[in-house]
Design a protein around this motif. Sequence first.
Motif: not given
Length: 362
Positions: A164-166, A168-175
């Motif tokens: 699920r989207p929730s 996704i590890i490191f999502r905010e940092r990658l974005e």
Amino acid sequence: MTARLNWSAEPWRDSELLECAMVVPDVADTATFTFRAPSGAWFDYQPGQFITLDLPVDASDVPGGNVQRTYTISSSPSRPLSISITVKAQKGSIGTRWMLDHLKPGMRLKAFGPSGIFSFHKHPAQKYLFISAGSGITPMMSMTTWAWDSGEMPDITFVHAARRPSDIIFRERLEQFANRVPGLQLRFTVEEPDPFRAWPGYQGRLSQIMLGLMAPDYLEREVFCCGPEPFMQGVREMLASLGYDMARYHQESFGAPVRTEADAPVIADVAPVEGAVAEIVFSASGLSAPCAETDTVLAVAKRSGLNIPSGCTFGLCGTCKVKKTEGEVHMVHNGGISDEDIAAGFILACCSNPMGRVVVEV
């Protein structure tokens, strides 16, 4: 502990205990543990490598009370003050579960390493394609951080699969990285969206079609892949069937990270061999047709005058699903068949190659 780099000190060696400095929760059952060397030693390694921790697990099924667990380093050597690992507890986890429940700042652990050959420093290229699933994202994060810190514009397409989207590890940092450097392109796909949250990204199993949309120039990129073995096998089969030069494919295993080139396992995926002879028996029609392993069941059926209903011809629509009763096929599909159907013996004729003698109900 003072966050100061002691330039007069040697790089950290595994003769010195690591001290936990920070614990940062991420997605469910996942956290990043940051360590420093009490002496002020700095950390030198290649992005993508791993360390092994000696964990004082107190469990009745662990003789001696300690277990050794290997974790990919999620930080980058471009930030040498500390070293971090990001761990996700799986069902039955012992060491990782102990870390999430008990490892706190100030505690010290014995560690070994860094080790490993999975790093883009060993395979320099102009363009990269990172493909990961689950916690396999950790070495990709390390390499991406290095690319970000290098001061040069990267050319990385970063493909990641999660439940699920929730998740996704490191999502905010990658974005945050991608928002500032157009050379980093993020491509996420999930099995299902989170309830009551719109998901504008890809959804479904990573497939040939999806990969072509995510990275149209994938043939030009050096590929690094990490995740569960079934996921990596699917990626390998996908790339091989698309004509990718597999000498430019590199992977790291969840179960057994490779320490040296000599330890690297030989990847022996079963695939159609040019010139190899096969046979397809169409049991309902009473016909048998010799063919090559590189032929598809659908193509051989048409040559034999048989009609298997078909649509897309690349494993997406599922129209050509037929029952296989004997033999093995090599099937690389694009989501047109479920795992349950495959387990029941069904195949998609348009993207299945016979491996020897195969019998289908046609």
